[in-house]
Design a protein around this motif. Structure first.
Motif, PDB file in Angstrom:
ATOM      1  N   ALA A   1       0.831  -1.196   0.000  1.00 13.69           N
ATOM      2  CA  ALA A   1       0.000   0.000   0.000  1.00 13.69           C
ATOM      3  C   ALA A   1       0.867   1.247   0.000  1.00 13.69           C
ATOM      4  O   ALA A   1       0.559   2.218  -0.690  1.00 13.69           O
ATOM      5  N   ALA A   2       1.959   1.215   0.747  1.00  4.97           N
ATOM      6  CA  ALA A   2       2.851   2.372   0.813  1.00  4.97           C
ATOM      7  C   ALA A   2       3.509   2.655  -0.533  1.00  4.97           C
ATOM      8  O   ALA A   2       3.905   3.777  -0.803  1.00  4.97           O
ATOM      9  N   MET A   3       3.597   1.647  -1.381  1.00  3.66           N
ATOM     10  CA  MET A   3       4.184   1.818  -2.718  1.00  3.66           C
ATOM     11  C   MET A   3       3.150   2.288  -3.733  1.00  3.66           C
ATOM     12  O   MET A   3       3.474   2.514  -4.890  1.00  3.66           O
ATOM     13  N   GLY A   4       1.886   2.398  -3.319  1.00  7.89           N
ATOM     14  CA  GLY A   4       0.849   2.893  -4.213  1.00  7.89           C
ATOM     15  C   GLY A   4      -0.066   1.839  -4.808  1.00  7.89           C
ATOM     16  O   GLY A   4      -0.957   2.161  -5.589  1.00  7.89           O
ATOM     17  N   TYR A   5       0.130   0.589  -4.446  1.00  6.80           N
ATOM     18  CA  TYR A   5      -0.742  -0.464  -4.973  1.00  6.80           C
ATOM     19  C   TYR A   5      -2.138  -0.348  -4.372  1.00  6.80           C
ATOM     20  O   TYR A   5      -2.287  -0.106  -3.174  1.00  6.80           O
ATOM     21  N   LYS A   6      -3.139  -0.533  -5.200  1.00  9.41           N
ATOM     22  CA  LYS A   6      -4.531  -0.472  -4.748  1.00  9.41           C
ATOM     23  C   LYS A   6      -5.246  -1.811  -4.885  1.00  9.41           C
ATOM     24  O   LYS A   6      -6.223  -2.071  -4.195  1.00  9.41           O
ATOM     25  N   ASN A   7      -4.794  -2.646  -5.824  1.00 11.00           N
ATOM     26  CA  ASN A   7      -5.430  -3.935  -6.100  1.00 11.00           C
ATOM     27  C   ASN A   7      -4.423  -5.058  -5.903  1.00 11.00           C
ATOM     28  O   ASN A   7      -3.255  -4.907  -6.233  1.00 11.00           O
ATOM     29  N   LEU A   8      -4.923  -6.182  -5.397  1.00 12.74           N
ATOM     30  CA  LEU A   8      -4.078  -7.342  -5.149  1.00 12.74           C
ATOM     31  C   LEU A   8      -4.596  -8.561  -5.892  1.00 12.74           C
ATOM     32  O   LEU A   8      -5.794  -8.716  -6.089  1.00 12.74           O
ATOM     33  N   LEU A  21      -5.911 -17.392   6.558  1.00 11.98           N
ATOM     34  CA  LEU A  21      -6.920 -16.605   7.271  1.00 11.98           C
ATOM     35  C   LEU A  21      -8.300 -16.801   6.658  1.00 11.98           C
ATOM     36  O   LEU A  21      -8.429 -17.048   5.453  1.00 11.98           O
ATOM     37  N   ALA A  22      -9.328 -16.641   7.469  1.00 10.79           N
ATOM     38  CA  ALA A  22     -10.682 -16.641   6.945  1.00 10.79           C
ATOM     39  C   ALA A  22     -10.804 -15.495   5.939  1.00 10.79           C
ATOM     40  O   ALA A  22     -10.188 -14.435   6.134  1.00 10.79           O
ATOM     41  N   PRO A  23     -11.569 -15.670   4.869  1.00  3.50           N
ATOM     42  CA  PRO A  23     -11.660 -14.631   3.841  1.00  3.50           C
ATOM     43  C   PRO A  23     -12.018 -13.246   4.373  1.00  3.50           C
ATOM     44  O   PRO A  23     -11.400 -12.251   3.973  1.00  3.50           O
ATOM     45  N   LEU A  24     -12.982 -13.143   5.262  1.00  2.00           N
ATOM     46  CA  LEU A  24     -13.371 -11.831   5.779  1.00  2.00           C
ATOM     47  C   LEU A  24     -12.278 -11.209   6.642  1.00  2.00           C
ATOM     48  O   LEU A  24     -12.119  -9.987   6.658  1.00  2.00           O
ATOM     49  N   GLU A  25     -11.517 -12.047   7.335  1.00  2.25           N
ATOM     50  CA  GLU A  25     -10.398 -11.549   8.138  1.00  2.25           C
ATOM     51  C   GLU A  25      -9.306 -10.987   7.214  1.00  2.25           C
ATOM     52  O   GLU A  25      -8.776  -9.893   7.454  1.00  2.25           O
ATOM     53  N   PHE A  26      -8.989 -11.717   6.154  1.00  2.00           N
ATOM     54  CA  PHE A  26      -7.986 -11.244   5.197  1.00  2.00           C
ATOM     55  C   PHE A  26      -8.476  -9.978   4.505  1.00  2.00           C
ATOM     56  O   PHE A  26      -7.722  -9.017   4.335  1.00  2.00           O
ATOM     57  N   LYS A  27      -9.748  -9.951   4.141  1.00  4.79           N
ATOM     58  CA  LYS A  27     -10.329  -8.780   3.466  1.00  4.79           C
ATOM     59  C   LYS A  27     -10.216  -7.534   4.345  1.00  4.79           C
ATOM     60  O   LYS A  27      -9.875  -6.456   3.849  1.00  4.79           O
ATOM     61  N   LYS A  28     -10.479  -7.669   5.636  1.00  2.00           N
ATOM     62  CA  LYS A  28     -10.392  -6.522   6.541  1.00  2.00           C
ATOM     63  C   LYS A  28      -8.966  -5.978   6.604  1.00  2.00           C
ATOM     64  O   LYS A  28      -8.758  -4.762   6.557  1.00  2.00           O
ATOM     65  N   ILE A  29      -7.987  -6.862   6.677  1.00  2.00           N
ATOM     66  CA  ILE A  29      -6.579  -6.426   6.713  1.00  2.00           C
ATOM     67  C   ILE A  29      -6.251  -5.638   5.452  1.00  2.00           C
ATOM     68  O   ILE A  29      -5.663  -4.554   5.509  1.00  2.00           O
ATOM     69  N   VAL A  30      -6.651  -6.175   4.302  1.00  2.00           N
ATOM     70  CA  VAL A  30      -6.368  -5.531   3.021  1.00  2.00           C
ATOM     71  C   VAL A  30      -7.082  -4.182   2.921  1.00  2.00           C
ATOM     72  O   VAL A  30      -6.484  -3.175   2.530  1.00  2.00           O
ATOM     73  N   GLU A  31      -8.361  -4.148   3.298  1.00  2.00           N
ATOM     74  CA  GLU A  31      -9.123  -2.894   3.234  1.00  2.00           C
ATOM     75  C   GLU A  31      -8.590  -1.854   4.204  1.00  2.00           C
ATOM     76  O   GLU A  31      -8.595  -0.658   3.897  1.00  2.00           O
ATOM     77  N   ASP A  32      -8.131  -2.292   5.368  1.00  2.00           N
ATOM     78  CA  ASP A  32      -7.537  -1.353   6.331  1.00  2.00           C
ATOM     79  C   ASP A  32      -6.277  -0.695   5.768  1.00  2.00           C
ATOM     80  O   ASP A  32      -5.885   0.390   6.207  1.00  2.00           O
ATOM     81  N   LEU A  33      -5.663  -1.338   4.792  1.00  2.00           N
ATOM     82  CA  LEU A  33      -4.481  -0.781   4.123  1.00  2.00           C
ATOM     83  C   LEU A  33      -4.862   0.072   2.907  1.00  2.00           C
ATOM     84  O   LEU A  33      -3.998   0.584   2.212  1.00  2.00           O
ATOM     85  N   GLY A  34      -6.173   0.202   2.659  1.00  2.35           N
ATOM     86  CA  GLY A  34      -6.642   1.001   1.533  1.00  2.35           C
ATOM     87  C   GLY A  34      -6.593   0.277   0.197  1.00  2.35           C
ATOM     88  O   GLY A  34      -6.578   0.907  -0.853  1.00  2.35           O
ATOM     89  N   MET A  35      -6.583  -1.044   0.240  1.00  3.08           N
ATOM     90  CA  MET A  35      -6.517  -1.843  -0.983  1.00  3.08           C
ATOM     91  C   MET A  35      -7.715  -2.779  -1.064  1.00  3.08           C
ATOM     92  O   MET A  35      -8.522  -2.849  -0.143  1.00  3.08           O
ATOM     93  N   LYS A  36      -7.800  -3.493  -2.198  1.00  2.00           N
ATOM     94  CA  LYS A  36      -8.811  -4.536  -2.333  1.00  2.00           C
ATOM     95  C   LYS A  36      -8.233  -5.694  -3.140  1.00  2.00           C
ATOM     96  O   LYS A  36      -7.313  -5.519  -3.940  1.00  2.00           O
ATOM     97  N   VAL A  37      -8.775  -6.873  -2.890  1.00  2.00           N
ATOM     98  CA  VAL A  37      -8.362  -8.069  -3.621  1.00  2.00           C
ATOM     99  C   VAL A  37      -9.275  -8.184  -4.830  1.00  2.00           C
ATOM    100  O   VAL A  37     -10.485  -8.322  -4.683  1.00  2.00           O
ATOM    101  N   THR A  38      -8.699  -8.090  -6.018  1.00  2.00           N
ATOM    102  CA  THR A  38      -9.517  -8.160  -7.236  1.00  2.00           C
ATOM    103  C   THR A  38      -9.393  -9.490  -7.955  1.00  2.00           C
ATOM    104  O   THR A  38     -10.273  -9.858  -8.721  1.00  2.00           O
ATOM    105  N   SER A  39      -8.283 -10.217  -7.716  1.00  2.00           N
ATOM    106  CA  SER A  39      -8.121 -11.497  -8.398  1.00  2.00           C
ATOM    107  C   SER A  39      -7.316 -12.459  -7.542  1.00  2.00           C
ATOM    108  O   SER A  39      -6.703 -12.072  -6.545  1.00  2.00           O
ATOM    109  N   THR A  40      -7.353 -13.720  -7.958  1.00  2.00           N
ATOM    110  CA  THR A  40      -6.641 -14.754  -7.229  1.00  2.00           C
ATOM    111  C   THR A  40      -6.101 -15.794  -8.193  1.00  2.00           C
ATOM    112  O   THR A  40      -6.683 -16.030  -9.247  1.00  2.00           O
TER     113      THR A  40
END
Length: 178
Positions: A1-8, A21-40
């Motif tokens: 996030a500090a490097m400017g990435y928004k999508n993971l 991690l449970a999906p919602l737990e991982f999602k919260k960590i990512v969102e708290d960093l200002g990012m979102k998971v768009t693909s896997t």
């Protein structure tokens, strides 16, 4: 996030968990960093005798990644060796179509990510072209790895120009010279 990435794009799924991690737990960590998971990236080898088990695995994976908010589920591998036949490739195209129907029903897209081996031939058929020609373009997209395409002898620019509707994502990377 500090490097400017928004999508993971994640690459670690196992038994309903993402990076352990449970999906919602991982999602919260990512969102708290200002990012979102768009693909896997995730995969299952296919065999007819284990089809029900494999498709149940995909159902669980789709549920987990839906909770994560993923738009694209990408299989980054398929087994190909010197004994692989055109019928084996056709079986994988049918398998990919089946997974694509499942992801579409969950408002996600299913795709395939190449490496260099897809630019070999089986019975005078380039594996990558066979895959592109024999999947449902409405249910299976391709994530072109430009590096591996070139290593395999393919022309990534030609693929993107000639089949633009089949590519929803690309991987750009290079190899460091030693």
């Amino acid at each position: 996030a500090a490097m400017g990435y928004k999508n993971l794009e994640t690459a670690n799924y196992n038994d309903g968990k993402v990076y352990g991690l449970a999906p919602l737990e991982f999602k919260k960590i990512v969102e708290d960093l200002g990012m979102k998971v768009t693909s896997t990236h995730l995969s299952q080898a296919f065999s007819k005798d284990k089809e029900a088990e494999i498709m149940a695995w995909w159902d669980k994976a789709i549920e987990a990644h839906s909770a994560l908010g993923v738009k694209y589920m990408v299989q980054p591998w398929m087994p190909v060796n010197d004994e692989t036949t055109i019928d084996d490739l056709k079986m994988y195209c049918d398998y990919f179509n089946s997974v694509g129907y499942k992801t579409a029903a969950a408002s996600m897209a299913f795709g395939y990510h190449n490496h260099d081996f897809e630019f070999r031939k089986i019975d005078d058929q380039l594996i990558y072209d066979f895959l592109l020609d024999n999947v449902s373009p409405n249910h299976v997209f391709f994530e072109l790895d430009v590096y591996w395409c070139q290593v395999g002898g393919g022309d990534p620019v030609a693929y993107l120009k000639n089949r633009p509707d089949q590519f929803k994502a690309i991987h750009i990377k290079d190899e460091k010279e030693i």
